[in-house]
Design a protein around this motif. Sequence first.
Motif, short mmCIF file in Angstrom:
data_model
loop_
_atom_site.label_atom_id
_atom_site.label_comp_id
_atom_site.label_asym_id
_atom_site.label_seq_id
_atom_site.Cartn_x
_atom_site.Cartn_y
_atom_site.Cartn_z
N PHE A 16 0.83 -1.20 0.00
CA PHE A 16 0.00 0.00 0.00
C PHE A 16 0.87 1.25 0.00
CE2 PHE A 16 -2.52 3.34 2.02
CZ PHE A 16 -3.67 3.29 1.26
N TRP A 20 0.78 4.43 -2.51
CA TRP A 20 0.63 5.80 -2.01
C TRP A 20 1.73 6.69 -2.55
CZ3 TRP A 20 2.73 9.73 0.84
CH2 TRP A 20 1.85 10.66 1.38
N MET A 342 -6.05 0.14 -8.17
CA MET A 342 -6.36 0.74 -6.88
C MET A 342 -7.35 -0.11 -6.09
SD MET A 342 -7.98 4.50 -6.00
CE MET A 342 -9.62 4.02 -6.54
N THR A 345 -5.47 -3.01 -4.60
CA THR A 345 -4.58 -2.55 -3.54
C THR A 345 -5.34 -2.23 -2.26
OG1 THR A 345 -3.06 -1.62 -5.19
CG2 THR A 345 -2.84 -0.84 -2.93
N VAL A 346 -6.44 -1.49 -2.39
CA VAL A 346 -7.23 -1.12 -1.21
C VAL A 346 -7.85 -2.35 -0.56
CG1 VAL A 346 -9.31 0.11 -0.46
CG2 VAL A 346 -7.69 1.22 -2.00
N SER A 347 -8.34 -3.29 -1.39
CA SER A 347 -8.91 -4.52 -0.84
C SER A 347 -7.86 -5.31 -0.07
CB SER A 347 -9.49 -5.37 -1.98
OG SER A 347 -10.03 -6.58 -1.47
N PHE A 349 -5.18 -4.07 1.38
CA PHE A 349 -4.86 -3.34 2.60
C PHE A 349 -5.93 -3.57 3.67
CE2 PHE A 349 -4.76 0.69 5.10
CZ PHE A 349 -3.52 0.49 5.69
N ASN A 350 -7.17 -3.62 3.26
CA ASN A 350 -8.25 -3.89 4.23
C ASN A 350 -8.11 -5.28 4.84
OD1 ASN A 350 -9.55 -1.42 4.05
ND2 ASN A 350 -10.82 -2.05 2.34
N ALA A 388 -7.96 4.30 3.31
CA ALA A 388 -8.45 3.08 2.66
C ALA A 388 -9.54 3.35 1.64
CB ALA A 388 -8.97 2.11 3.72
N SER A 389 -9.81 4.63 1.32
CA SER A 389 -10.84 5.05 0.37
C SER A 389 -12.21 5.08 1.04
CB SER A 389 -10.86 4.15 -0.87
OG SER A 389 -11.76 4.66 -1.83
N PRO A 392 -14.75 1.60 0.87
CA PRO A 392 -14.44 0.60 1.89
C PRO A 392 -14.70 1.09 3.31
CG PRO A 392 -12.70 0.68 0.25
CD PRO A 392 -13.60 1.84 -0.02
N THR A 393 -14.48 2.38 3.56
CA THR A 393 -14.75 2.94 4.89
C THR A 393 -16.22 2.83 5.24
OG1 THR A 393 -12.88 4.47 4.77
CG2 THR A 393 -14.65 5.04 6.30
#
Length: 484
Positions: A16, A20, A342, A345-347, A349-350, A388-389, A392-393
Amino acid sequence: MALASVAKVVLGSLAFGVFWVLAVFPSVPFMPIGRTAGALLSAVLMIVFHVISPDDAYASVDLPILGLLFATMVVGSYLKNAGMFKHLGTLLAWRSQGGRDLLCRVCVVTALASALFTNDTCCVVLTEFVLELAAERNLPAKPFLLALASSANIGSSATPIGNPQNLVIAFNSKIPFPKFLLGILPAMLAGMAVNMVMLLCMYWKDLDGNGSPTMDVDGKRMQAVEEGAAHAAAAGVVEQSPKLLQLGTTNGGTGYMSPLMTENISTKHPWFMQCTEQRRKLFLKSFAYIVTVGMVVAYMVGLNMSWTAITTAIALVVVDFRDAEPCLNTVSYSLLVFFSGMFITVSGFNKTGLPGAIWNFMAPYSKVNSVGGISVLSIIILLLSNLASNVPTVLLLGGEVASAAALISPAAVVRSWLLLAWVSTVAGNLSLLGSAANLIVCEQARRATRNAYDLTFWQHIVFGVPSTLIVTAIGIPLIGKINI
């Protein structure tokens, strides 16, 4: 979600971090590969490090959002060819009192349009137009790009169809469209006004100027294109070369090609044999406006946004009755690839559990029945939305926040959902990575054929941080004040 193993947390955070850094510094000296390749690199690292499985990676790519972006780029191309931006430019410049007045108009028009067309759609369609608007008036691009991105985010907060996270909230909370609108509208209007004033204060000197076009660039260009086409037609040229077709695009090579530069199709269908070129143009323009209005109405009645946009795009392609390749070439496919990377990547990281751990630690201090609790909750949403965008939040916090509010009162549940919608949306203005709309504006502006501008992470954050904090704080007390 519990924390994953130490190795998974460390490697996932590393991947991540790569995303970034390359998103913030796309031309970093030790790896100048750009944002799109950086997003793909971090997605691959998530899989190589076994933070996320290949199947989960594919599943994490949000196809409805990609379809919506693709379709709106196509629709925007046809609307550009139909002259919508020329009329919009006339409206924005009508009795303009200078650059500051023009900036205010961009803020208002963008905010209101985003509530109906979604913020991503408005940013896809309006970025290059705003660049043209500023360049023709010898005004700097930066304040107008910031106005476009920030106003699109703020305006989109007012409706369930304004952005993807609001769609998730409306679906999970079952809040009706009118109640959602009236619950956030006061905060949206106040936030739009405050954001506009902050832009004016920060860029007051940069906006000196009369705000009037210095020259009719597009008019002269189109006159030359049409004259060239007329000479070609007189010489008996029916089909143009691919290179000539490419030169025949409007608005800096990004719009759909002029009908005068296209293949003569009058002999291919009886209907066209009975129509003059002028009538055919009028029909196509009218059809483009009608189906676009129909698309907005379909959004408002709750039809699937992605397939509604795709259907609209295909309807325009079919009725245009020409090879659609020149139009499809205007789509920014690199932007779609960037978003795919993206999402993965975000998934990943979650899946490390870090965002969930932050919420679990702060949840006891985030009750919506006190000023302190709302403040803590807002800070958590702001941080997670930029880390985390926002989608997803919302997925992570929505159920938890609503469950905690249910212990207070039914009204608190509705207000908690609306607070989540407001803060997660406005949080997108904090940094360049906080919202898809910001990234769309940045990438579209950087890749523009004419008047390209590279809006950097630091240029955005200098305005984004104070604007986000002030607009969020002003809007929170106004959430849910109108009940129906």
